[in-house]
Design an enzyme around this catalytic site. Structure first.
Site, PDB file in Angstrom:
ATOM      1  N   GLY A  95      39.034  44.864  39.336  1.00 18.67           N
ATOM      2  CA  GLY A  95      38.839  45.254  40.719  1.00 18.67           C
ATOM      3  C   GLY A  95      39.746  46.407  41.078  1.00 18.67           C
ATOM      4  N   GLY A  96      39.941  46.608  42.383  1.00 18.71           N
ATOM      5  CA  GLY A  96      40.708  47.749  42.839  1.00 18.71           C
ATOM      6  C   GLY A  96      42.172  47.702  42.467  1.00 18.71           C
ATOM      7  N   PHE A  97      42.756  46.501  42.271  1.00 21.14           N
ATOM      8  CA  PHE A  97      44.172  46.381  41.976  1.00 21.14           C
ATOM      9  C   PHE A  97      44.455  46.161  40.502  1.00 21.14           C
ATOM     10  CE2 PHE A  97      44.923  44.873  46.539  1.00 21.14           C
ATOM     11  CZ  PHE A  97      45.252  46.168  46.926  1.00 21.14           C
ATOM     12  N   GLY A  98      43.443  46.051  39.631  1.00 24.19           N
ATOM     13  CA  GLY A  98      43.701  45.858  38.221  1.00 24.19           C
ATOM     14  C   GLY A  98      42.656  44.990  37.569  1.00 24.19           C
ATOM     15  N   LYS A 153      46.459  38.386  35.874  1.00 26.75           N
ATOM     16  CA  LYS A 153      46.094  39.597  36.616  1.00 26.75           C
ATOM     17  C   LYS A 153      47.138  40.680  36.322  1.00 26.75           C
ATOM     18  CE  LYS A 153      44.070  42.259  39.591  1.00 26.75           C
ATOM     19  NZ  LYS A 153      43.846  41.887  40.977  1.00 26.75           N
ATOM     20  N   GLY A 178      37.313  40.226  34.330  1.00 28.01           N
ATOM     21  CA  GLY A 178      36.800  41.059  35.408  1.00 28.01           C
ATOM     22  C   GLY A 178      37.831  42.082  35.808  1.00 28.01           C
ATOM     23  N   ASP A 182      40.504  39.512  53.602  1.00 25.61           N
ATOM     24  CA  ASP A 182      39.484  39.985  52.648  1.00 25.61           C
ATOM     25  C   ASP A 182      38.639  38.818  52.152  1.00 25.61           C
ATOM     26  OD1 ASP A 182      38.095  41.935  51.327  1.00 25.61           O
ATOM     27  OD2 ASP A 182      39.466  42.071  49.627  1.00 25.61           O
TER      28      ASP A 182
END
Length: 846
Positions: free
Chosen positions: A544-547, A562, A542, A658
């Protein structure tokens, strides 16, 4: 046997034989049982091996009878109650059905004589093999799944029930010590009536969705104070049939409609059974009859034919229309039914080649049509009314008053976003007509004005694209957009150049630092090692905004790596964060195994969570089966314990900031763990509040974010939102929903104020519906967490106590929950109190 002279049953047959079919004493062919009733403390198991009176028909349906009552002739159509399954016979309902029996009161198999269900207890929640029906010692009739889950109950537990019987006219009765009626199926009709049965004022017959889908459809018939009415469910309900009775008689008796031999009689104020105020003539009965409201809206009368050994439709009770086109669902939503031929087509504007509707199924035109572009209330300026001439709409009750001409009719609809269409009916004069408004469009009917002696046009609301609604404005926007794009490109080039220059300088300074020796840190991996473990980052889980997150393997242990992209931190700050994350460990937090910090490469290594994030299990985006109530409760408890640890058991309080389903990961046993600490903030124990820039995800942000002064209570608000998503099985903000239901929390406020919380339960899960009382209590916990005043929200330790049953939810809750739109609109304007991110903003998987 219970006395046969009770007036509530209108017994007219002198000799009626009842047979009790039990697993303990099955009847023998050619003999008749002498047990007319079922006694208390009796259990029946839904299994053909233990219920000897089980028959499978040629169409694949099956009956497993428990009690049966035969006619005076000892053979022919007979009423029975027990378990029934429709083809292909995978699930069952507890039902009353008509079967054919021989002279020994045994169910037989005539050529076409399939069992006909006239009542069912659990058509929305079918059961499986080995489910049980208990006539309990305390007088309750209780249906449970094989695992003990409650499916249906008569609600008579604690009453003085003495036994159960099925009467000669098909009424299942629980009677008391005085032979009075404690409960009867006639008081809870489903979709059918039998002779002698009355539909009392306020009762409904609700049709099945189809012949193979037994869930309730939108079509129903009900008795109102002045007669019999047929509706299709919408907001408000739309009328398609009425048999209105006008009378000048005085009286206070409630209206009822009674099915009698030869008539469907309507009693508005009459007290004598033989003096109805109105009646619908029916064919006299030659054999057993019943009436059913069917999935197409017709009310049909069926009769058993001995000659053909089958059930025959002998009358369409409400067939007062010229053809089927006048029924509301004959062509599905938005479909137009052509009179005479009965063909279904999608709407097309007069003299236009544009197509605004498409068939739901190209091969099944009767399933209706759908708008090509969904209607959005946020873009009302782009709404347009599609003109369809020579069509009428079945519901003539929704008349817009004081609107007499066509233009005013159309404008009234364009100004009201809930309006989906208007039909304008007029005679010779266009300025003196009737304007009908509907909020949900069902089937329309084409007409021939010279035949019906009036004119009628429909105007269907459609959503235009901006270019279609205003070509001139669109051209100006194109020019302006091109200009802004050129300026933005130039600015971007300058920014990139500055960024690259500073990044090189940052790397040169950063690489001078040596952090190989730091106590209490997770394992440090080289970049090449992680590249090898992930097979060159080939299997992406997957992003997302950070990688992005990749699957890998270290030895025999599966890991999730990650890879942070565009990391702004230097190596020193990044390692300080890793040290903080590595110092906390809890069974409900995703475990940090190690990290990598080489030059510009920043990677975090986490334990692998095979079932992914929670959102894929509650939003039904992967065709997964609904989670059962027990599993959802376990996930909720795990989330609460993880937050409780962060808030109350660490040296410094950690606010996650979050909390949302995407940041809650599940292992193979559906154990939930919190992940993604990328926005977290550390709070000293002596701090009551901290000032920080707004961060998080729209829809999960607490009201106090508008002030930028927050506590860990913002996590508790987000937890309340996630809790409602788990319960309702939908997104917090879902633009695919109707306008009034887009925001889950706004919908919760409305349902809580109207005492309709049961409407919020995930309808995809029968298990959730059957546990509705527990689910509603869980909703009250969510509402406690959603209080606008953060001081009124519980701590996470209090939440855990409520979930464990050691504490109750606060009673005086404020239902004026915060509107998420306020925070969404403000998010682009950070508070003036915002501070730059510190090293306590923890980078985790996303």
């Amino acid at each position: 046997m219970r006395p046969a002279n009770l007036s509530c049953f209108d017994v007219t047959v002198a000799v009626v034989v009842a047979v009790l079919l039990t697993t303990a004493a099955p009847s023998v062919s050619g003999q008749r049982s002498d047990y007319p009733t079922a006694n208390l403390s009796t259990r029946w198991v839904n299994n053909a091996a233990v219920l000897p009176h089980s028959v499978t028909y040629s169409d694949g349906s099956a009956v497993r009878a428990i009690v049966l009552r035969s006619p005076k002739a000892f053979y022919g159509p007979s009423f029975a109650a027990g378990f029934f399954c429709a083809p292909p016979c995978q699930t069952f309902v507890f039902a009353i059905f008509i079967v054919y029996t021989n002279s020994g009161a045994r169910i037989t198999l005539p050529v076409n004589g399939m069992a006909q269900v006239i009542w069912s207890a659990n058509r929305a929640s079918p059961i499986g093999e080995n489910a049980t029906l208990d006539l309990t010692r305390d007088g309750g009739l209780v249906l449970r799944e094989a695992n003990g889950k409650l499916v249906w109950s008569s609600g008579t537990s604690g009453q003085s029930v003495a036994g159960m019987e099925i009467t000669e006219n098909g009424n299942l009765v629980l009677f008391d010590q005085r032979n009075g009626t404690a409960w009867q199926s006639f008081d809870h009709p489903t979709d059918a009536l039998v002779p002698g049965q009355s539909l009392q004022q306020g009762m409904r017959l609700t049709a099945n969705t189809s012949t193979t889908n037994w869930t309730e459809s939108k079509l129903y018939m009900t008795v109102l104070p002045d007669g019999l009415y047929g509706y299709v469910e919408s907001t408000p309900p739309q009328l398609y049939y009425k048999r209105q009775v006008r009378t000048n008689k005085s009286g206070k008796n409630p209206t009822r409609v009674t099915y009698m031999n030869g008539s469907l009689s309507i009693f508005v104020q009459s007290t004598q059974p033989g003096n109805p105020d109105d009646s619908i003539a029916l064919p006299k009965a030659n054999s057993t009859q019943y009436i059913r409201l069917e999935s197409d809206g017709h009310l049909r009368l069926y009769e058993w034919s001995d000659a053909g050994s089958k059930w025959t439709m002998v009358s369409d009770v409400i067939k007062i229309f010229p053809d089927d086109c006048a029924f509301p669902t004959v062509c599905g939503e938005y479909g137009i039914c052509t009179s005479g031929g009965g063909q279904c087509i999608c709407p097309v504007e007069n003299k236009s080649s544009s197509s605004y509707f498409h068939p739901v199924d190209e091969r099944k035109a009767n399933l209706g049509c759908a708008p090509v572009t969904p209607i959005s209330c946020q873009q009302m300026k782009n709404h347009h009314l599609l003109t369809i001439t020579d069509v009428s709409y079945f519901d003539e009750s929704q008349i817009i008053m004081n609107v007499k001409n066509r233009d005013d009719c159309k404008q009234a609809c364009l100004k009201n976003c809930s309006c989906r269409a208007v039909a304008f009916r007029y005679g010779q004069n266009d300025s003196d007509g009737q304007c009908q408004s509907v909020t949900e469009v069902f089937s329309l009917q084409s007409i021939q004005p010279e035949t019906v002696h009036y004119n009628s046009s429909a105007y269907l609301k459609v959503q235009l694209t901006p270019s279609a609604s205003d070509p001139t404005q669109n051209k100006m926007k194109t020019i302006l957009g091109a200009t802004l794009a050129a300026i933005a490109t130039l600015v971007l080039v300058v920014i990139v150049a500055i960024y690259v220059r500073r990044r090189r300088k940052y790397q040169e300074l950063d690489d001078e630092l040596d952090f190989d020796i730091l106590p209490g840190m997770p394992t440090r991996f080289s970049f090449e090692k992680l590249r090898e473990c992930t097979q060159d980052f080939s299997k992406k889980l997957g992003e997302g905004g950070f990688g992005s997150v990749f699957e890998g393997k270290i030895g025999e242990e599966r890991i999730a790596v990650k890879r942070l992209e565009g990391a702004r931190q230097g190596k020193k700050e990044f390692l300080a964060e890793v040290e903080t994350i590595g110092s906390i460990e809890h069974i409900n937090l995703v475990r940090l195994i190690g990290f990598c910090a080489e030059k510009s490469n920043r990677l975090l290594v986490y334990e692998y969570m095979p079932r992914g994030s929670l959102d894929r299990w509650i939003y039904y985006r992967h065709n997964n089966a609904p989670l059962d109530w027990c599993t959802r409760c376990k996930i909720i408890m795990d989330i609460a314990k993880g937050l409780c640890y962060l808030h109350e058991e660490c040296r410094r309080k950690i606010a996650h900031l979050d909390i949302k389903p995407q940041n809650i990961l599940l292992d193979e046993n559906f154990n939930a763990k919190l992940a993604d600490f990328g926005l977290s903030k550390l709070i000293d124990r002596d701090q009551s509040k901290v000032v920080t820039v707004m961060r998080g995800t729209p829809g999960y942000l607490a009201p106090e974010w508008l002030t930028s002064q927050i506590t860990e209570k913002v996590d508790i608000y987000s937890f309340g939102v996630v809790l409602m998503e788990i319960i309702s099985g939908r997104k917090n903000i879902d633009i695919s929903q109707p306008e009034e239901s887009v925001q889950l929390i706004n919908l919760l406020r409305e349902k809580a104020q109207n005492d309709q919380l049961i409407d919020m339960i995930d309808k995809n899960s029968n298990d959730m519906v059957s546990h509705h009382e527990e689910v509603i209590q869980m909703m009250k916990l969510a509402m406690w967490c959603l209080q606008n005043d953060c001081n009124r929200r519980p701590s996470m330790s209090m939440v855990v106590k409520v979930l464990e049953g050691a504490m109750s939810v606060e009673n005086c809750l404020d239902y004026s929950f915060f509107n998420a739109n306020s925070v969404i609109s403000a998010q682009g304007n950070p508070s003036t109190y915002s501070a730059p991110p510190q090293a306590s903003i923890l980078s985790g998987p996303r």
